[in-house]
Design an enzyme around this catalytic site. Structure first.
Site, PDB file in Angstrom:
ATOM      1  N   HIS A  84       0.832  -1.222   0.000  1.00 30.74           N
ATOM      2  CA  HIS A  84       0.000   0.000   0.000  1.00 30.74           C
ATOM      3  C   HIS A  84       0.862   1.266   0.000  1.00 30.74           C
ATOM      4  O   HIS A  84       0.504   2.268   0.620  1.00 30.74           O
ATOM      5  CB  HIS A  84      -0.945   0.038   1.211  1.00 30.74           C
ATOM      6  CG  HIS A  84      -1.947  -1.071   1.240  1.00 30.74           C
ATOM      7  ND1 HIS A  84      -3.206  -0.951   0.707  1.00 30.74           N
ATOM      8  CD2 HIS A  84      -1.879  -2.331   1.741  1.00 30.74           C
ATOM      9  CE1 HIS A  84      -3.871  -2.084   0.880  1.00 30.74           C
ATOM     10  NE2 HIS A  84      -3.091  -2.942   1.505  1.00 30.74           N
ATOM     11  N   ASN A 157     -10.335  -2.831   2.410  1.00 27.45           N
ATOM     12  CA  ASN A 157     -10.001  -2.865   0.983  1.00 27.45           C
ATOM     13  C   ASN A 157     -11.254  -2.640   0.149  1.00 27.45           C
ATOM     14  O   ASN A 157     -12.354  -2.621   0.687  1.00 27.45           O
ATOM     15  CB  ASN A 157      -9.418  -4.236   0.615  1.00 27.45           C
ATOM     16  CG  ASN A 157      -7.941  -4.366   0.979  1.00 27.45           C
ATOM     17  OD1 ASN A 157      -7.251  -3.370   1.250  1.00 27.45           O
ATOM     18  ND2 ASN A 157      -7.452  -5.588   0.982  1.00 27.45           N
ATOM     19  N   HIS A 348      -3.997   1.138  11.858  1.00 22.53           N
ATOM     20  CA  HIS A 348      -3.759  -0.123  12.557  1.00 22.53           C
ATOM     21  C   HIS A 348      -5.116  -0.758  12.895  1.00 22.53           C
ATOM     22  O   HIS A 348      -5.902  -0.152  13.615  1.00 22.53           O
ATOM     23  CB  HIS A 348      -2.983   0.187  13.846  1.00 22.53           C
ATOM     24  CG  HIS A 348      -2.630  -1.023  14.652  1.00 22.53           C
ATOM     25  ND1 HIS A 348      -2.939  -2.305  14.266  1.00 22.53           N
ATOM     26  CD2 HIS A 348      -1.981  -1.137  15.836  1.00 22.53           C
ATOM     27  CE1 HIS A 348      -2.500  -3.154  15.177  1.00 22.53           C
ATOM     28  NE2 HIS A 348      -1.921  -2.471  16.141  1.00 22.53           N
TER      29      HIS A 348
HETATM   30 FE1  HDE Z   1      -2.469  -4.728   5.505  1.00 21.75          FE
HETATM   31  N1  HDE Z   1      -0.667  -3.924   5.949  1.00 21.75           N
HETATM   32  N2  HDE Z   1      -1.782  -6.557   6.080  1.00 21.75           N
HETATM   33  N3  HDE Z   1      -4.194  -5.607   4.937  1.00 21.75           N
HETATM   34  N4  HDE Z   1      -3.159  -2.976   4.928  1.00 21.75           N
HETATM   35  C1  HDE Z   1      -0.331  -2.640   5.779  1.00 21.75           C
HETATM   36  O1  HDE Z   1       0.822  -1.324   7.333  1.00 21.75           O
HETATM   37  C2  HDE Z   1      -0.669  -6.773   6.818  1.00 21.75           C
HETATM   38  C3  HDE Z   1      -4.523  -6.924   4.999  1.00 21.75           C
HETATM   39  C4  HDE Z   1      -4.415  -2.685   4.493  1.00 21.75           C
HETATM   40  O2  HDE Z   1      -3.279   3.536   3.995  1.00 21.75           O
HETATM   41  C5  HDE Z   1       1.013  -2.302   6.354  1.00 21.75           C
HETATM   42  O3  HDE Z   1       1.248   0.852   7.701  1.00 21.75           O
HETATM   43  C6  HDE Z   1      -0.586  -8.143   7.206  1.00 21.75           C
HETATM   44  C7  HDE Z   1      -5.917  -7.138   4.751  1.00 21.75           C
HETATM   45  C8  HDE Z   1      -4.505  -1.300   4.084  1.00 21.75           C
HETATM   46  O4  HDE Z   1      -1.632   3.402   5.432  1.00 21.75           O
HETATM   47  C9  HDE Z   1       1.446  -3.630   7.004  1.00 21.75           C
HETATM   48  C10 HDE Z   1      -1.702  -8.755   6.663  1.00 21.75           C
HETATM   49  C11 HDE Z   1      -6.427  -5.894   4.518  1.00 21.75           C
HETATM   50  C12 HDE Z   1      -3.237  -0.773   4.316  1.00 21.75           C
HETATM   51  C13 HDE Z   1       0.295  -4.549   6.676  1.00 21.75           C
HETATM   52  C14 HDE Z   1      -2.434  -7.742   5.970  1.00 21.75           C
HETATM   53  C15 HDE Z   1      -5.349  -4.962   4.632  1.00 21.75           C
HETATM   54  C16 HDE Z   1      -2.425  -1.843   4.837  1.00 21.75           C
HETATM   55  C17 HDE Z   1       1.980  -1.675   5.395  1.00 21.75           C
HETATM   56  C18 HDE Z   1      -2.095 -10.213   6.743  1.00 21.75           C
HETATM   57  C19 HDE Z   1      -7.880  -5.543   4.178  1.00 21.75           C
HETATM   58  C20 HDE Z   1      -2.765   0.631   4.029  1.00 21.75           C
HETATM   59  C21 HDE Z   1       2.196  -0.269   5.863  1.00 21.75           C
HETATM   60  C22 HDE Z   1      -2.049 -10.760   8.052  1.00 21.75           C
HETATM   61  C23 HDE Z   1      -8.771  -5.791   5.293  1.00 21.75           C
HETATM   62  C24 HDE Z   1      -2.993   1.538   5.200  1.00 21.75           C
HETATM   63  C25 HDE Z   1       1.388  -0.136   7.043  1.00 21.75           C
HETATM   64  C26 HDE Z   1      -2.598   2.948   4.855  1.00 21.75           C
HETATM   65  C27 HDE Z   1      -1.087  -1.694   5.199  1.00 21.75           C
HETATM   66  C28 HDE Z   1       0.273  -5.807   7.090  1.00 21.75           C
HETATM   67  C29 HDE Z   1      -3.608  -8.031   5.209  1.00 21.75           C
HETATM   68  C30 HDE Z   1      -5.547  -3.557   4.415  1.00 21.75           C
HETATM   69  C31 HDE Z   1       2.792  -4.151   6.610  1.00 21.75           C
HETATM   70  C32 HDE Z   1       0.527  -8.762   8.032  1.00 21.75           C
HETATM   71  C33 HDE Z   1      -6.663  -8.470   4.784  1.00 21.75           C
HETATM   72  C34 HDE Z   1      -5.718  -0.583   3.532  1.00 21.75           C
HETATM   73  O5  HDE Z   1       1.581  -3.516   8.378  1.00 21.75           O
END
Ligand code: HDE
Length: 718
Positions: A84, A157, A348
């Protein structure tokens, strides 16, 4: 004497230096923007020249002004988000329209009309910060609610399901889809071997793949896409009663997509397409809006659904549990500074407030650890909550201290609890009812590193999605699979994917396989592979109309209409249609071969907004070509004008051709001599009595967005 004479004359010319300096300091304090200073507040004498030993001599290390400026510049970039990375965001508010007292005690969900400030960031997942907006990808939809009880983040999402069921697989998924490690290619694309290799071995991705290959992955605008919380969450009311909840954001402008060929072209013509669209809409006072809808279901009923609500590869069809509208989200202010706000915002999913809690979805559970961890490295330490964009609007008090970039100054000698020194009497936090209480779910099970058998069905919802698509949407999905897999170099990977697809739908698998130079799909071969739990439950429904976008429609407010013309254009019908379009909030722009003015058939001067080259057809939603024999003749000789119209035709955009201009399409062989015109193509005359009706028909055609079933589009070269 000579010296004092010189000093005297200088003083009389420039006034008293001491007084001057005082004046200068006062002026600086009152209007600091008129000067530049170092970060310590020392006023710069000059911002163009470094300090040198002599006018043509070497620069001096002593130049603290130069060194400070360059050092700061050297450190301007921070690590981009690991996923993202590319995003755009805006401020706004959330307003409750239905009280939720019976479901949750969350303060901001109690009182109708109550407004909560929000900051919302949209993003692509795979590309780097500088990648294009319109790539085929999932879009992030992250909302930070600044509530009176603390910040609540709904980090969702634009698709309601996910690729994997357990957080353990997230790093593998992201490694597979990101550019390949040996050559760092391709950028922002899933169309390469490592992604499809991984996916072919992960049948649990089947459902999400259908969404990713559908038009949902190429939205027309952030303002025209849905958002989903994805996981099942919990609401807990003041009596401690819990319901499962799923979150939906529904755009007021309807949900709409680009054509794939168009999306790829926009990536080159305007990589900031979505970012610009959001910015310009808010800047122009057209505030995007979404409805918040909830699916609420108690645990007992959830247990009887026939699939596991804790499995993030499953959605809860709204045909089974309807979506209850409860509020609206309005974005009405652009950020002041991209870095300070959009880059530094830290979302978060674990930022919850009392009344909102987690489910045991193993993907969600993994996320709860990940986000703080990533912010620590991305934002350089544990104090990112003190950055203005991340600060809550309610008071905050705890004894966490120090750390990199501490911005506040905690007072006094006490940084521990319990204590008596802070206020002279005993201070002790006793875990009262007012604090956040986790839902007291009863848990007693052996520790186990296994997947629940209730997660085994990987295909029934992929099939449900497929069956719910319109014929045109199905064609787009087939074409997307073919495109992506044609980029995969290893034939065995292509074969594995189509073998898997045979478990979703036989025709889909066969059609996808056709141009790929591989054998026909073989469902049995897929089922025979290690790790393939082929069980496909009976579908809950034959189809779910809510999963199709085509039925969508919506207002045409802010849609962009191009008007193509050349000298000698007839303005009669055009004027009526232009007015009608503007009355319903569409933007109308005149596009011609040059800037400046064009003379109409009656000698009127028409101002031109853009040229065919500087604003291509992919920047518009619809095209109007007024009549006039001279104008039509000139355009037919102009390759850029013809290309503009044909491309809009190919992308299934509504077209309105008046009088002689229809000849442009006819010559291209796209208008049959007799029989119906291709879908969404209106042929009008300059007849005064027909103008209003033509305008209304054009507006209705734009409201349908795209006419995907248009005939002859394959005749137009891409
Ligand atoms: Fe994320 N995801 N994600 N994700 N995610 C990040 O956090 C992660 C997942 C989502 O505009 C990171 O600050 C793991 C699902 C959005 O700043 C990170 C897993 C969904 C955004 C991270 C998921 C999301 C992130 C990268 C599986 C939809 C952007 C930078 C266990 C429900 C937020 C950050 C923004 C961002 C980890 C799966 C949505 C690395 C470990 C499912 C919208 O922490």
């Amino acid at each position: 004497m000579a010296t004092s004479r010189t000093e005297g004359s200088r003083k009389s010319k420039a006034g008293d230096p001491v007084a001057n300096r005082q004046k200068q300091l006062e002026a600086f304090t009152q209007a600091p923007e008129n000067l530049l200073t170092t970060n310590q507040g020392v006023v710069l004498p000059d911002n163009h020249n470094s300090l040198k030993a002599g006018i043509r001599g070497p620069s001096l290390l002593e130049d603290f002004i130069l060194r400070e400026k360059i050092t700061h510049f050297d450190h301007e970039r921070i690590p981009e988000r690991v996923v993202h990375a590319r995003g755009a965001a805006a401020h706004g508010y959330f307003e409750l329209t239905r009280p939720l007292v019976e479901y949750t005690k969350a303060d901001f969900l109690q009182e109708v009309g109550g407004r909560t400030p929000v900051f919302v960031r949209f993003s692509t997942v795979v590309g780097s910060r500088g990648s294009a907006d319109t790539v085929r990808d999932v879009r992030g939809f992250a909302v930070k609610f600044y509530t009176r009880e603390g910040n609540y983040d709904l980090v969702g999402n634009n698709m309601p399901v996910f690729f994997i069921q357990d957080a353990m697989k997230f790093p593998d998924l992201v490694h597979a889809i990101k550019p390949e490690p040996h050559n760092d290619m391709p950028q922002a694309s899933s169309a390469h071997d490592t992604f499809w290799d991984f996916i072919s071995l992960m049948p649990e991705s089947s459902h999400m793949l259908m969404w990713l290959m559908s038009d949902r992955a190429i939205p027309r605008s952030y303002r025209m896409m849905e958002g989903f919380g994805v996981h099942t969450f919990r609401f807990v009311n003041a009596r401690g009663v819990s319901h499962f909840v799923k979150f939906h954001w529904r755009p007021k402008l309807g949900k709409h997509a680009l054509a794939w060929d168009e999306a790829q072209k926009i990536a080159g013509k305007d990589p900031d397409f979505h970012r610009r669209d959001l910015w310009e809409a808010i800047d122009g006072g057209d505030f995007p809006e979404w409805e918040l809808g909830l699916q609420l279901i108690d645990e007992e009923r959830a247990a009887k659904l026939g699939f596991d609500l804790l499995d993030p590869t499953k959605l809860l069809p709204e045909e089974i549990v309807p979506v209850l509208p409860v509020g609206r989200l309005v974005l009405n202010r652009n950020p002041d500074n991209f870095f300070s706000e959009v880059e530094q915002v830290a979302f978060h999913p674990g930022h919850v407030v009392p009344g909102i809690d987690f489910s045991n979805d193993p993907l969600l559970q993994g996320r709860l650890f990940s986000y703080t961890d990533t912010q620590l490295s991305r934002l350089g330490g544990p104090n990112f909550h003190e950055l203005p964009i991340n600060r809550g609007v309610c008071p905050m008090h705890n004894f966490q201290r120090d750390g990199m970039h501490r911005m506040t100054i905690p007072r006094g000698r006490v940084s521990y609890e319990p204590n008596t020194l802070a206020n002279g009497s005993e201070f002790r936090v006793d875990g009262g009812e007012n604090g956040f209480q986790s839902f007291a779910e009863a848990l007693e099970s052996p520790k186990i590193r296994r997947r629940s058998p209730s997660f085994d069905d990987h295909f029934s919802q992929a099939a449900l999605f497929w069956n719910s698509q319109s014929p045109a949407e199905k064609e787009h999905i087939i074409a997307a699979f073919q495109f992506e897999l044609s980029k995969v170099e290893v034939p065995a990977i292509r074969q594995r994917i189509v073998d898997n697809l045979a478990h979703v739908d036989g025709r889909l698998a066969r059609k996808v396989a056709e141009p790929l130079g591989i054998g026909p799909p073989d469902a049995r071969s897929a089922a025979g592979r290690a790790g393939f739990r082929a069980a496909s439950a009976k579908p809950l429904l034959e189809s779910a109309p809510s999963l199709s976008m085509e039925a969508g429609g919506g207002p045409i407010h802010t849609r962009k209409v191009a008007v193509l013309m050349a000298a000698g254009v007839e303005l009669g019908a055009y004027k009526v249609i232009q007015q009608a379009l503007q009355d319903v909030g569409a933007t109308v722009k005149v596009v011609a071969g040059h800037l400046g003015f064009i003379a109409s058939s009656s000698g009127q001067q028409v101002a031109i907004d853009h040229t065919f080259q500087n604003m291509p057809s992919v920047m518009f939603d619809a095209v109007l070509v007024p009549g006039g024999a001279a104008s039509a003749q000139l355009m037919m000789k102009n390759g850029d004008a013809v290309h503009f119209l044909l491309e809009a035709f190919k992308h299934c955009k509504p077209l309105c051709l008046i009088g002689e201009s229809a000849e442009i399409l006819r010559r291209a062989g796209l208008l049959p001599e007799e029989g119906p015109t291709p879908a969404g193509v209106l042929i009008g005359t300059n007849e005064p009595t027909a103008r209003l009706q033509l305008a209304q028909d054009f507006i209705a055609a734009i409201a349908r967005h795209r006419h995907w079933m248009r005939a002859h589009i394959e005749q137009v070269p891409a």
